[in-house]
Design a protein around this motif. Structure first.
Motif, PDB file in Angstrom:
ATOM      1  N   VAL A 188       1.858   6.229  -7.223  1.00  0.00           N
ATOM      2  CA  VAL A 188       0.686   6.886  -7.816  1.00  0.00           C
ATOM      3  C   VAL A 188       0.639   8.378  -7.494  1.00  0.00           C
ATOM      4  CG1 VAL A 188      -1.847   6.942  -7.800  1.00  0.00           C
ATOM      5  CG2 VAL A 188      -0.649   4.750  -7.866  1.00  0.00           C
ATOM      6  N   HIS A 206       9.818   2.263  -9.130  1.00  0.00           N
ATOM      7  CA  HIS A 206       8.956   1.832 -10.232  1.00  0.00           C
ATOM      8  C   HIS A 206       9.395   0.474 -10.785  1.00  0.00           C
ATOM      9  CE1 HIS A 206      12.405   3.683 -12.104  1.00  0.00           C
ATOM     10  NE2 HIS A 206      12.093   3.091 -13.242  1.00  0.00           N
ATOM     11  N   GLU A 219       0.834  -1.214   0.000  1.00  0.00           N
ATOM     12  CA  GLU A 219       0.000   0.000   0.000  1.00  0.00           C
ATOM     13  C   GLU A 219       0.866   1.260   0.000  1.00  0.00           C
ATOM     14  OE1 GLU A 219      -3.980  -1.475   2.397  1.00  0.00           O
ATOM     15  OE2 GLU A 219      -2.139  -1.128   3.538  1.00  0.00           O
ATOM     16  N   SER A 270       2.443   1.726  -3.410  1.00  0.00           N
ATOM     17  CA  SER A 270       1.436   2.231  -4.352  1.00  0.00           C
ATOM     18  C   SER A 270       1.227   3.733  -4.169  1.00  0.00           C
ATOM     19  CB  SER A 270       0.124   1.480  -4.149  1.00  0.00           C
ATOM     20  OG  SER A 270      -0.861   1.989  -4.986  1.00  0.00           O
ATOM     21  N   ARG A 271       1.168   4.185  -2.921  1.00  0.00           N
ATOM     22  CA  ARG A 271       0.999   5.620  -2.661  1.00  0.00           C
ATOM     23  C   ARG A 271       2.185   6.427  -3.186  1.00  0.00           C
ATOM     24  NH1 ARG A 271      -0.600   5.401   3.550  1.00  0.00           N
ATOM     25  NH2 ARG A 271       0.699   7.248   3.535  1.00  0.00           N
TER      26      ARG A 271
END
Length: 182
Positions: free
Chosen positions: A19, A68, A12, A15-16
């Motif tokens: 994104v 990434h 999580e 992802s934060r």
């Protein structure tokens, strides 16, 4: 009474970061994993705290820049260990002088139990410093960081058989070095 919210998983947080470019999320990842990464690097550098801290900083900088590229196939901590080992290997290569090559001891049996003196930190650090960098990393990852042979092989980007050979050689060299110590 409400229970405290559950801490976000590594996935999580990653992802934060990816994104939303959430630097606080990356800071949380660093806080969560810095102790283990610094511990690994302290062992690899023979207890040189300043060098280990510098290498840890470089590790997290590279991790941020390359996040990434993390695919989630391995644990995030293993991915960080791989970066840390690569940072250590590259710094070690750039500093190494031919006259400072580690002491080459004869190879022995792969089934070696290390002496109890291994627990003495000073003797251990001195003996670890005599190992080749990949042998040292293999031993530290499998014993101190308690990775399986498969996980450590992924971190070091080598076949499991090669990892086992590094561990066996490192154990034999440590055993001999610690037996010879006064």
């Amino acid at each position: 009474m409400a229970s405290p919210p559950e801490a976000p998983s590594d996935a999580e947080l990653i992802s934060r970061v990816l994104v939303r470019d959430d630097r606080r999320a990356f800071g949380e990842l660093v806080a969560r994993h810095q102790s283990a990464v610094r511990g690994l690097l302290r062992r690899l550098t023979g207890g040189d705290l300043a060098q280990a801290d510098d290498l840890a900083q470089e590790t997290f900088l590279r991790a941020y820049r390359g996040l990434h590229g993390y695919r989630g196939g391995a644990k995030f901590s293993s991915w960080l260990y791989r970066i840390a080992c690569n940072v250590f290997f590259s710094k070690d290569r750039s500093r190494r002088d031919v006259s400072q090559e580690p002491l080459a001891l004869e190879e022995g049996s792969a089934d070696v139990s290390l002496p109890d003196r291994l627990l003495e930190r000073h003797d251990l650090e001195r003996a670890l410093a005599l190992l080749r960098p990949r042998e040292r990393a293999a031993l530290v990852l499998t014993y101190a960081n308690e990775l399986t042979h498969e996980e450590a092989a992924l971190v070091l980007d080598c076949p499991v058989g090669t990892l086992k050979t590094h561990v066996a050689r490192a154990k034999e060299k440590l055993r001999r070095q610690l037996e010879e110590s006064p």
